[in-house]
Design a protein around this motif. Structure first.
Motif, PDB file in Angstrom:
ATOM      1  N   UNK A   1       7.902  51.765  10.985  1.00  0.00           N
ATOM      2  CA  UNK A   1       6.912  52.891  11.430  1.00  0.00           C
ATOM      3  C   UNK A   1       6.797  52.863  12.789  1.00  0.00           C
ATOM      4  N   UNK A   2       6.218  53.845  13.369  1.00  0.00           N
ATOM      5  CA  UNK A   2       5.894  54.178  14.800  1.00  0.00           C
ATOM      6  C   UNK A   2       4.624  53.243  14.969  1.00  0.00           C
ATOM      7  N   UNK A   3       4.720  52.402  16.191  1.00  0.00           N
ATOM      8  CA  UNK A   3       3.724  51.442  16.397  1.00  0.00           C
ATOM      9  C   UNK A   3       3.971  50.114  15.994  1.00  0.00           C
ATOM     10  N   UNK A   4       5.085  49.961  15.038  1.00  0.00           N
ATOM     11  CA  UNK A   4       5.349  48.580  14.702  1.00  0.00           C
ATOM     12  C   UNK A   4       6.120  47.745  15.721  1.00  0.00           C
ATOM     13  N   UNK A   5       6.356  46.505  15.121  1.00  0.00           N
ATOM     14  CA  UNK A   5       7.066  45.568  16.021  1.00  0.00           C
ATOM     15  C   UNK A   5       8.238  45.221  15.152  1.00  0.00           C
ATOM     16  N   UNK A   6       9.335  44.593  16.189  1.00  0.00           N
ATOM     17  CA  UNK A   6      10.585  44.189  15.408  1.00  0.00           C
ATOM     18  C   UNK A   6      11.252  43.504  16.566  1.00  0.00           C
ATOM     19  N   UNK A   7      11.844  42.409  16.225  1.00  0.00           N
ATOM     20  CA  UNK A   7      12.502  41.308  17.119  1.00  0.00           C
ATOM     21  C   UNK A   7      14.116  41.475  16.577  1.00  0.00           C
ATOM     22  N   UNK A   8      14.893  41.573  17.648  1.00  0.00           N
ATOM     23  CA  UNK A   8      16.286  41.561  17.515  1.00  0.00           C
ATOM     24  C   UNK A   8      16.701  40.355  18.098  1.00  0.00           C
ATOM     25  N   UNK A   9      17.626  39.636  17.399  1.00  0.00           N
ATOM     26  CA  UNK A   9      18.321  38.441  17.875  1.00  0.00           C
ATOM     27  C   UNK A   9      19.746  38.851  18.056  1.00  0.00           C
ATOM     28  N   UNK A  10      20.244  37.699  18.970  1.00  0.00           N
ATOM     29  CA  UNK A  10      21.550  38.056  19.338  1.00  0.00           C
ATOM     30  C   UNK A  10      22.166  36.499  19.234  1.00  0.00           C
ATOM     31  N   UNK A  11      22.980  36.104  18.548  1.00  0.00           N
ATOM     32  CA  UNK A  11      23.615  34.852  18.467  1.00  0.00           C
ATOM     33  C   UNK A  11      24.903  34.776  19.033  1.00  0.00           C
ATOM     34  N   UNK A  12      25.229  33.934  19.857  1.00  0.00           N
ATOM     35  CA  UNK A  12      26.397  33.725  20.756  1.00  0.00           C
ATOM     36  C   UNK A  12      27.143  32.460  20.557  1.00  0.00           C
ATOM     37  N   UNK A  13      28.439  32.611  20.366  1.00  0.00           N
ATOM     38  CA  UNK A  13      29.386  31.408  20.219  1.00  0.00           C
ATOM     39  C   UNK A  13      30.359  31.543  21.085  1.00  0.00           C
ATOM     40  N   UNK A  14      30.867  30.427  21.550  1.00  0.00           N
ATOM     41  CA  UNK A  14      32.114  30.499  22.536  1.00  0.00           C
ATOM     42  C   UNK A  14      31.625  30.542  23.843  1.00  0.00           C
ATOM     43  N   UNK A  15      32.283  29.983  24.850  1.00  0.00           N
ATOM     44  CA  UNK A  15      31.763  29.899  26.336  1.00  0.00           C
ATOM     45  C   UNK A  15      30.500  29.198  26.763  1.00  0.00           C
ATOM     46  N   UNK A  16      30.334  28.953  27.753  1.00  0.00           N
ATOM     47  CA  UNK A  16      28.881  28.157  28.220  1.00  0.00           C
ATOM     48  C   UNK A  16      27.784  29.237  28.180  1.00  0.00           C
ATOM     49  N   UNK A  17      26.987  29.176  27.441  1.00  0.00           N
ATOM     50  CA  UNK A  17      25.824  30.441  27.210  1.00  0.00           C
ATOM     51  C   UNK A  17      25.138  30.544  28.256  1.00  0.00           C
ATOM     52  N   UNK A  18      24.774  29.495  28.826  1.00  0.00           N
ATOM     53  CA  UNK A  18      23.784  29.769  30.285  1.00  0.00           C
ATOM     54  C   UNK A  18      24.523  30.173  31.427  1.00  0.00           C
ATOM     55  N   UNK A  19      25.727  30.466  31.328  1.00  0.00           N
ATOM     56  CA  UNK A  19      26.625  31.059  32.336  1.00  0.00           C
ATOM     57  C   UNK A  19      26.631  32.764  32.440  1.00  0.00           C
ATOM     58  N   UNK A  20      25.997  32.886  31.205  1.00  0.00           N
ATOM     59  CA  UNK A  20      25.933  34.413  31.114  1.00  0.00           C
ATOM     60  C   UNK A  20      24.626  35.106  31.198  1.00  0.00           C
ATOM     61  N   UNK A  21      24.700  36.361  31.836  1.00  0.00           N
ATOM     62  CA  UNK A  21      23.859  37.274  31.894  1.00  0.00           C
ATOM     63  C   UNK A  21      23.898  37.704  30.246  1.00  0.00           C
ATOM     64  N   UNK A  22      22.624  38.037  29.649  1.00  0.00           N
ATOM     65  CA  UNK A  22      22.695  38.509  28.376  1.00  0.00           C
ATOM     66  C   UNK A  22      21.878  40.057  28.667  1.00  0.00           C
ATOM     67  N   UNK A  23      22.349  41.067  27.848  1.00  0.00           N
ATOM     68  CA  UNK A  23      21.601  42.211  27.989  1.00  0.00           C
ATOM     69  C   UNK A  23      21.635  43.091  26.705  1.00  0.00           C
ATOM     70  N   UNK A  24      20.733  44.069  26.404  1.00  0.00           N
ATOM     71  CA  UNK A  24      20.702  44.711  25.408  1.00  0.00           C
ATOM     72  C   UNK A  24      20.812  46.393  25.945  1.00  0.00           C
TER      73      UNK A  24
END
Length: 123
Positions: free
Chosen positions: A13-36
């Motif tokens: 509903x309007x006003x509520x909260x939600x958290x999206x997650x993005x799981x990454x595999x492969x590569x060196x994760x901290x080398x990458x900019x992450x965006x939504x």
């Protein structure tokens, strides 16, 4: 090759909260900019937020500033988008994306994409 998978979408509903997650595999994760990004039918994909590889720098589109927070946990290869004060205009398919180098708002420069997840906000 980096694989990305989103989770956490749904209908709220309007006003509520939600958290999206993005799981990454492969590569060196901290080398990458992450965006939504998000997209609604008939519209171009829209930049929402980005976070640097270290997590120290973030950027947001104006319409979500103060409501959304992008974060990451490099130990877990995870990126997150915490969404609060959701509005009906936030309804979209949300996708996480990754790229090397610096943060960017242009979707064409992101190399890797998740499949996208639906977020629906009812007023």
């Amino acid at each position: 090759q980096v694989q990305l998978a989103e989770s956490g979408g749904g209908s709220v509903q309007a006003g509520d909260s939600l958290r999206l997650s993005c799981a990454a595999s492969g590569g060196s994760f901290n080398d990458y900019v992450m965006a939504w990004f998000r997209q609604t039918p008939g519209k171009e994909r829209e930049f929402v937020a980005a976070i640097s590889g270290s997590g120290r720098s973030t950027s947001y589109t104006d319409s979500v500033k103060g409501r959304f927070i992008v974060s990451r946990d490099n130990a877990k290869n995870m990126a997150y988008l915490q969404m609060t004060g959701l509005k009906s205009e936030d309804t979209a398919v949300y996708s996480c994306a990754a790229k090397g180098g610096v943060r960017a708002t242009l979707d064409a420069v992101y190399e890797y994409w998740g499949q996208g997840i639906q977020v629906t906000v009812s007023s």
